[in-house]
Design an enzyme around this catalytic site. Structure first.
Site, PDB file in Angstrom:
ATOM      1  N   HIS A  55       0.826  -1.205   0.000  1.00  0.00           N
ATOM      2  CA  HIS A  55       0.000   0.000   0.000  1.00  0.00           C
ATOM      3  C   HIS A  55       0.865   1.262   0.000  1.00  0.00           C
ATOM      4  O   HIS A  55       0.574   2.232  -0.715  1.00  0.00           O
ATOM      5  CB  HIS A  55      -0.921  -0.032   1.226  1.00  0.00           C
ATOM      6  CG  HIS A  55      -1.820   1.159   1.337  1.00  0.00           C
ATOM      7  ND1 HIS A  55      -1.637   2.147   2.281  1.00  0.00           N
ATOM      8  CD2 HIS A  55      -2.911   1.537   0.620  1.00  0.00           C
ATOM      9  CE1 HIS A  55      -2.568   3.065   2.151  1.00  0.00           C
ATOM     10  NE2 HIS A  55      -3.362   2.722   1.150  1.00  0.00           N
ATOM     11  N   GLU A  58       2.295   1.795  -3.489  1.00  0.00           N
ATOM     12  CA  GLU A  58       1.263   2.360  -4.375  1.00  0.00           C
ATOM     13  C   GLU A  58       1.175   3.872  -4.190  1.00  0.00           C
ATOM     14  O   GLU A  58       1.081   4.636  -5.155  1.00  0.00           O
ATOM     15  CB  GLU A  58      -0.077   1.693  -4.077  1.00  0.00           C
ATOM     16  CG  GLU A  58      -1.271   2.310  -4.766  1.00  0.00           C
ATOM     17  CD  GLU A  58      -2.448   2.505  -3.839  1.00  0.00           C
ATOM     18  OE1 GLU A  58      -3.007   3.619  -3.819  1.00  0.00           O
ATOM     19  OE2 GLU A  58      -2.813   1.542  -3.137  1.00  0.00           O
ATOM     20  N   HIS A  59       1.207   4.333  -2.929  1.00  0.00           N
ATOM     21  CA  HIS A  59       1.171   5.774  -2.664  1.00  0.00           C
ATOM     22  C   HIS A  59       2.421   6.473  -3.188  1.00  0.00           C
ATOM     23  O   HIS A  59       2.351   7.542  -3.796  1.00  0.00           O
ATOM     24  CB  HIS A  59       1.061   6.019  -1.158  1.00  0.00           C
ATOM     25  CG  HIS A  59      -0.334   5.959  -0.632  1.00  0.00           C
ATOM     26  ND1 HIS A  59      -0.908   6.991   0.088  1.00  0.00           N
ATOM     27  CD2 HIS A  59      -1.287   4.999  -0.712  1.00  0.00           C
ATOM     28  CE1 HIS A  59      -2.138   6.660   0.429  1.00  0.00           C
ATOM     29  NE2 HIS A  59      -2.394   5.447  -0.043  1.00  0.00           N
ATOM     30  N   GLU A 135      -4.725   7.666   7.653  1.00  0.00           N
ATOM     31  CA  GLU A 135      -5.684   6.729   7.069  1.00  0.00           C
ATOM     32  C   GLU A 135      -5.951   5.580   8.041  1.00  0.00           C
ATOM     33  O   GLU A 135      -7.095   5.146   8.225  1.00  0.00           O
ATOM     34  CB  GLU A 135      -5.131   6.201   5.749  1.00  0.00           C
ATOM     35  CG  GLU A 135      -6.106   5.412   4.910  1.00  0.00           C
ATOM     36  CD  GLU A 135      -5.529   4.996   3.572  1.00  0.00           C
ATOM     37  OE1 GLU A 135      -6.216   4.239   2.860  1.00  0.00           O
ATOM     38  OE2 GLU A 135      -4.407   5.406   3.229  1.00  0.00           O
TER      39      GLU A 135
END
Length: 427
Positions: A55, A58-59, A135
């Site tokens: 994740h 991806e960011h 998040e």
């Protein structure tokens, strides 16, 4: 009805010498092009100290490369009216863009740049870790999100396939450039990648660009993840909330299992729409929940069936009792009309997913990564149409033989024990 499924668009597929697959589908009525790179790597491919790394990567893909700043990445796409996005799941990570057909080269160049030449600047990395920690905190503060993370962790205890995609504050803070690059070298290999495009696209042109952008990636043997082992169990989180959120689960099937479609239909008939049994009994007849649904999440080697709902603390026992009764009753008397309806709804969902270039390339990419080929819609429909009522009832009976998983948060003192729930599933 099946005639709607046989008019597939023409899909052209070329495999580069290093193993990366390129698939395109020209759609003459579409003036835009949607394209993306799917990597057959997600959160389940992470080692314990890498939890959350997929994740983060991806960011970080949008935070700068050797020749583009984060701002320039966005400008190069938006200057031609396009948009760009990415997503991480348990088994896949995708990077997609949509532009006018005449600007396919711009989008491909940006995608190649962020996948091959990301800089992982220390300042950008620190900033993005902070964003992901926010998040993470948002999920912790949202019970109806948190409960599904707890559900997966419980169903697949102490395994990568069950871990939340975001990671933990400890792992997120620990990541550095060396950890990221080691993961990319191991997992972002051309044999686990598909470049897919649909709309106003030319196959030869895209293959030529793919060769230029990705052809130099070394071919590395893919490492299979640890097989998923359903464990079951329970996690109860008592909190002072207005509502209790509950998820009850059972071991499901892989999308490669011959019984997958029967379980999918059973889940849909049980709680997949306004005419489903759970919706009618729990919501409409008894008013025990604003919404209730059942689902079946298939993975490459395992699966998870579940039912999720929210209710008041005073109603948790009745909700569970009614849910168990609906489940066991369905294994005995699912009707022909319910089956016909579920099949029709499944076909509409399949067709709807194919009505946009984005939906088409996602299907193609996932199927190539999973099966090594594109599975025609009529093949799927043929398997669904071959199922009769007894197939689906038997799928339900087999499902209910599994050990249950329970995740619950809020005012949950009234919930029965896991043993009582297991007994209720046996009818």
């Amino acid at each position: 009805m099946n005639q709607h499924f046989v008019h597939e668009k023409r899909i052209e597929i070329t495999t580069l010498s290093n193993g990366l697959m390129v698939a395109t589908e020209r759609m003459p009525a579409i003036a835009t092009a949607t394209l993306g790179v799917w990597v057959g790597t997600g959160s389940r491919h992470e080692r314990a100290h890498e939890h959350g790394l997929s994740h983060l990567i991806e960011h970080m893909a949008f935070k700068g490369t050797a020749r583009r700043s984060a701002r320039q990445i966005a400008e190069d796409i938006e200057n031609v009216g396009g948009d760009i996005n990415a997503a991480t799941s348990v088994e896949y990570t995708s990077y997609t863009a949509r532009v006018l057909g005449e600007n396919v080269d711009v989008a491909l160049d940006v995608l190649g740049d962020i996948l091959i030449h990301s800089a992982f600047d220390a300042n950008e990395l620190a900033r993005e870790k902070g964003v992901i920690l926010q998040e993470y905190a948002a999920v912790e503060d949202t019970p109806d999100d948190l409960i599904y993370d707890a559900f997966m962790e419980t169903a697949f205890s102490r395994q990568a396939v069950g871990r939340p995609i975001l990671g933990t504050p400890e792992t997120i803070k620990s990541f550095d450039e060396a950890t990221i690059r080691a993961f990319l070298a191991r997992e972002y290999t051309p044999g686990k990648m598909v470049l897919a495009a649909a709309g106003d696209v030319d196959h030869a042109r895209i293959v030529d660009m793919a060769e230029r952008l990705f052809g130099g990636m070394p071919s590395v043997a893919a490492q299979a993840p640890e097989p998923g082992r359903y464990t079951g169990g329970e996690r109860r989180i008592s909190r002072k909330l207005e509502q209790a959120n509950l998820v009850l689960g059972l071991p499901g099937l892989s999308f490669k299992d011959p019984g997958y479609y029967a379980v999918h239909l059973f889940a849909h008939m049980l709680g997949g729409g306004l005419t489903s049994r759970l919706w009618h009994e729990v919501r409409e007849t008894r008013g025990l929940a604003y919404s209730i649904d059942s689902f079946h999440w298939p993975f490459s080697d395992c699966g998870l069936f579940g039912i999720g709902a929210g209710t008041s603390g005073s109603d948790v026992r009745e909700l569970m009792d009614v849910t168990l009764a609906c489940m066991t009753q369905a294994t005995r008397d699912i009707s022909e009309i319910e089956l016909v309806r579920a099949k029709a709804q499944m076909k509409v969902a399949l067709l709807t997913a194919l009505e946009t270039p984005g939906g088409r390339i996602e299907r193609v990419a996932r199927q190539l990564l999973s099966w090594g080929r594109v599975v025609a819609s009529e093949e799927i429909v043929r398997k669904v149409d071959a199922l009769d009522v007894e197939h689906v009832r038997e799928a339900g009976r087999q499902l209910l033989q599994g050990a249950p998983t329970l995740a619950a948060i809020g005012p949950i003192k009234g919930l029965p024990s896991l043993d009582d729930i297991a007994s209720g599933l046996r009818g």
